[in-house]
Structure formats: C-alpha cells, structure tokens
Motif scaffolding. Structure first.
Motif: not given
Length: 183
Positions: A50-70
């Motif tokens: 699914x690409x979705x969290x099933x079990x509660x967890x904490x995640x971290x990701x990095x957004x390059x400058x090309x990722x805008x608001x939203x």
C-alpha cells in the motif's frame, strides 16, 4: 523516500486475533511463530503493497527544494508532524518556526506551508498509522493472511521470513489506503 524510525505501538493484530481467525485456541498456536514471524510479516507485506503505514510508527523524509507546499508525504496515513527542520550545508539541521498544516486524505497526507515553503532541503519527521475505524478491511486482510500463513506454515514460513500470498480478491481490502504511484 521516507524511512521508518521506529514502530510506536502494538501490532494491529494480536495472537488472540489470529487464534480467533484460525478458529483455534491460543494454546494451540505456536506463540513465537505467530508473534515474531507471521504478524510482522503480514504487516510488512501490507505496508509494502500500500505504501501506507499500518502499525503506528514514526517516519522521516527529506524534501528537496523542488517539493513545494502541499506536496504529499511519502508514507500514507500520516496523522501528525513531529518536526520540520532545514538541512544546512554541513549536514546539521535547524528547527523551523514556520507555520505548517497537515492535510490527511484517505490515501495520502499533504504538508502545506500557509506562508510559503521555507527555502532549502527540509527534513520532516511525522507519525503515521492507519485508522481501523475508517478502514476495517485492512485488519481483515491482515487476519486472513495471518491465518493462511499459519495454516500453511510449512510452505510459507522460511526461517524468519514469510512468503507472500498470491494476490487475489483480498487485496481489494487494502485499496482504500493504497498510495498512488508517483513518477
């Protein structure tokens, strides 16, 4: 791509749930096999599909400058932003005080910056988990796969890994939370 920092709660299904699904007594199941291989295995399979969290967890990701608001977070079912930091040139981070708003959709969650997206690479840490009240089919999918894995454990369990079941009608139970492909 987001990385899971750590699970933060109990598995979505329990040994007792699997026993009920198998129409067996808890004492008749192999506790270690179910709790350490089958339950984590079917949870990982559902998260991978699914690409979705099933079990509660904490995640971290990095957004390059090309990722805008939203922009959508990588893991579906995100429900709380823990922190937003800017990654500096030397690799260290600084906390940002910029306002943000998390919009949780059925399949994806979107991070908005009402006053404009802060400049630079952002490191976003968030919590995610599926909502069993909103998507009861997910738990049913986990239970059906866990019971099948237990019933056919001689062929499906290899050491500490679990073979994936062939897809079929049960995958429709995960469709509501499946993150659409991004290319």
């Amino acid at each position: 791509m987001a990385r899971r920092i750590a699970y933060q709660g109990d598995p979505v299904i329990t040994l007792e749930d699997v026993a009920r699904q198998c129409q067996a007594e808890v004492e008749d199941l192999q506790r270690e096999l179910v709790e350490q291989v089958i339950i984590p295995g079917v949870t990982a399979q559902a998260e991978a599909r699914t690409g979705a969290a099933i079990r509660p967890a904490e995640y971290e990701e990095e957004w390059p400058e090309s990722y805008g608001s939203g922009h959508a977070l990588d893991v579906g079912q995100a429900g709380e932003v823990v922190s937003v930091k800017r990654v500096l040139g030397d690799g260290t981070t600084e906390d940002l005080a910029d306002a943000y708003r998390l919009e949780r959709g059925q399949r994806e969650s979107f991070l908005h910056f009402p006053n404009g997206r802060p400049a630079g690479v952002l490191r976003i840490r968030y919590k995610a988990a599926y909502d069993p009240a909103a998507h009861p089919g997910v738990k049913l999918w986990l239970l059906m796969h866990a019971a099948t894995a237990h019933e056919h454990r001689e062929t499906m369990v290899n050491g500490t890994s679990l073979a994936e079941l062939p897809s079929g009608f049960t995958d429709a139970l995960l469709a509501e939370i499946e993150v659409p492909p991004r290319f």
